[in-house]
Design a protein around this motif. Structure first.
Motif, short mmCIF file in Angstrom:
data_model
loop_
_atom_site.label_atom_id
_atom_site.label_comp_id
_atom_site.label_asym_id
_atom_site.label_seq_id
_atom_site.Cartn_x
_atom_site.Cartn_y
_atom_site.Cartn_z
N ASP A 20 -2.51 10.53 -5.79
CA ASP A 20 -2.48 9.19 -6.37
C ASP A 20 -3.68 8.38 -5.86
O ASP A 20 -3.68 7.93 -4.71
N THR A 22 -4.51 5.39 -6.58
CA THR A 22 -4.11 4.01 -6.27
C THR A 22 -3.59 3.92 -4.84
O THR A 22 -3.95 2.99 -4.09
N ASN A 23 -2.77 4.87 -4.44
CA ASN A 23 -2.23 4.88 -3.07
C ASN A 23 -3.37 5.01 -2.06
O ASN A 23 -3.39 4.29 -1.04
N GLN A 26 -5.24 1.62 -1.93
CA GLN A 26 -4.48 0.61 -1.19
C GLN A 26 -4.62 0.82 0.31
O GLN A 26 -4.83 -0.13 1.07
N ARG A 66 -7.72 6.04 -13.06
CA ARG A 66 -6.28 6.09 -12.80
C ARG A 66 -5.82 5.07 -11.76
O ARG A 66 -4.64 5.02 -11.42
N VAL A 67 -6.73 4.25 -11.25
CA VAL A 67 -6.38 3.27 -10.21
C VAL A 67 -5.76 2.03 -10.85
O VAL A 67 -6.33 1.44 -11.77
N ASP A 68 -4.60 1.64 -10.34
CA ASP A 68 -3.94 0.40 -10.75
C ASP A 68 -4.53 -0.71 -9.88
O ASP A 68 -4.13 -0.91 -8.74
N THR A 69 -5.49 -1.43 -10.44
CA THR A 69 -6.23 -2.42 -9.65
C THR A 69 -5.34 -3.57 -9.16
O THR A 69 -5.54 -4.08 -8.07
N LYS A 71 -2.22 -3.36 -8.23
CA LYS A 71 -1.51 -2.86 -7.05
C LYS A 71 -2.41 -2.85 -5.82
O LYS A 71 -1.98 -3.20 -4.73
N VAL A 72 -3.65 -2.46 -6.01
CA VAL A 72 -4.59 -2.43 -4.88
C VAL A 72 -4.82 -3.85 -4.36
O VAL A 72 -4.80 -4.08 -3.15
N VAL A 85 -13.87 -0.57 -9.30
CA VAL A 85 -13.54 0.79 -8.88
C VAL A 85 -14.56 1.74 -9.50
O VAL A 85 -14.81 1.69 -10.70
#
Length: 133
Positions: A20, A22-23, A26, A66-69, A71-72, A85
């Motif tokens: 992931d 995004t993880n 973060q 695929r990064v959920d900005t 959430k970051v 990103v």
């Protein structure tokens, strides 16, 4: 607006299970800000609120699409936030243990890098200091 940088920190984050980005991103942001203490910034710049500072985040990671900005950016406690990103970071091999239900889909793990920059509007700073003096 006359933005000037006050703090720049760099961090690294790893998602060992789940692949992931995004993880990993973060974790990279949290790693960067964990070493930063903005003690004195509000006093010196005369900001009324920590949300008046500007926080720019640059993430380099595998699969940036695929990064959920959002959430970051939740990893940042305050500031007017923006994020970019780009492709980067690293994909390396680890261990694949699907039976542990850690979210693994392969033996890959993702490494993300983050640069977090805090800036302030110097026009506001100068105006506040002029009023005080």
């Amino acid at each position: 607006m006359n933005l000037k940088k006050f703090v720049v920190e760099v961090g690294m984050g790893v998602d060992q299970h789940g692949q992931d980005p995004t993880n990993a991103a973060q974790k990279a942001v949290k790693n960067a800000i964990a070493r930063s203490c903005l003690a004195g910034l509000l006093e010196v710049t005369r900001l009324d609120d920590a949300n008046q500072m500007f926080v720019d985040v640059l993430i380099a990671c595998p699969h940036p699409d695929r990064v959920d900005t959002e959430k970051v950016l939740q990893a940042l406690p305050f500031g007017q936030k923006q994020i970019k990103v780009v492709e980067g970071g690293m994909i390396a091999r680890c261990i694949y243990l699907p039976e542990l239900e850690l979210g693994d889909t392969s033996d890959e793990f993702f490494v993300a890098n983050a640069s977090v920059t805090v800036s302030v509007d110097m026009d506001h700073v100068l105006e506040a200091w002029r009023e005080e003096l």
